[in-house]
Design an enzyme around this catalytic site. Structure first.
Site: not given
Length: 266
Positions: A62, A58-59
């Site tokens: 980004h 998820h990170e």
């Protein structure tokens, strides 16, 4: 040459992440085969490992999107190595989300990596950077639910099926919560570039408390009931029953006495 080697090092997958991945694989195998003497412990380690892997990705989503949008600083910060210890808010990104899973079976989103927004031009790019994380959770939800909506559960041990169902619930809750337009969450980051400067300045002081505000709301029985009704409706549409997610969560909490209807012999 030095610059090329440096960039290569900035994108090399971290041994920490590989270790988490290995634990997930081994405990997934133990859950599938029923090898572990304590099936609940195997489910706990497998689900926790898979959840942390999804948080790292998820990170990473980004950071990777920010890199291609103009913020070349993310590499030097270590965000492209998938090492959870390199994230700006390791506590918010990894530790607290895992605790929320243990405490309430909620896939609550963590903090985002630090993006140097001044390097990025274009409102669409800013929105895409914020959306990349929760879209990763959507992708994980599709993967974890695939055996259910594809009708490919023949030969899948019940224990593993329950673990997948609980993982799917975590990803669906994470995706929904992440997309909420609450300051501090990715959903607000998606719409923020399109708001006026005045509104953004007024909202900015509340951003650090957005995550805690959402968590507090979820402890209210009325809000919690509406939220999980929506989550259950999504999972039901994907072929996952309430019993399967309940058993997954029940087995995950191995330190408690398991419900007899969820105890599966190896």
């Amino acid at each position: 040459m030095t610059t090329a080697l440096s960039r290569r090092g900035e994108r090399r997958i971290s041994p920490v992440f590989l270790g988490i991945l290995a634990v997930t694989a081994v405990t997934g195998w133990a859950t599938w085969t029923g090898f572990a003497e304590q099936p609940g412990l195997a489910v706990f380690l497998f689900v926790t490992g898979a959840w942390v892997v999804s948080l790292c990705l998820h990170e990473y989503a980004h950071a990777r999107t920010a890199l291609h949008s103009g913020d070349i600083s993310v590499g030097a910060k270590g965000y492209l190595t998938l090492n959870p210890l390199k994230y700006t808010h390791a506590l918010l990104s990894i530790v607290l989300p895992v605790l929320f899973v243990i405490m309430g079976g909620i896939g609550l989103p963590g903090g985002a990596v630090f993006i140097e927004r001044a390097r990025i031009r274009g409102r669409w790019r800013h929105s895409l950077i914020s959306a990349a994380g929760p879209l990763t959770n959507v992708l994980f939800a599709v993967v974890f639910t695939a055996p259910f909506w594809l009708g490919a559960l023949d030969g899948v041990p019940p224990l593993f099926r329950f673990a997948l169902a609980f993982l799917a619930l975590l990803q669906v809750t994470a995706a929904i919560l992440n997309f909420l337009p609450v300051p501090g969450l990715d959903g607000y980051g998606v719409i923020e570039p399109w708001l006026s400067h005045g509104i953004r300045r007024q909202v900015e002081p509340f951003a650090p408390f957005g995550l805690l505000f959402v968590f507090a709301l979820l402890w209210l029985p009325q809000v919690n009931g509406v939220f999980f009704d929506a989550v259950d409706a999504v999972l039901c549409g994907l072929g996952i029953s309430d019993l399967e997610t309940y058993c997954g969560y029940d087995l995950f909490r191995f330190w408690r006495e398991a419900d007899t209807q969820c105890v599966v012999s190896p």
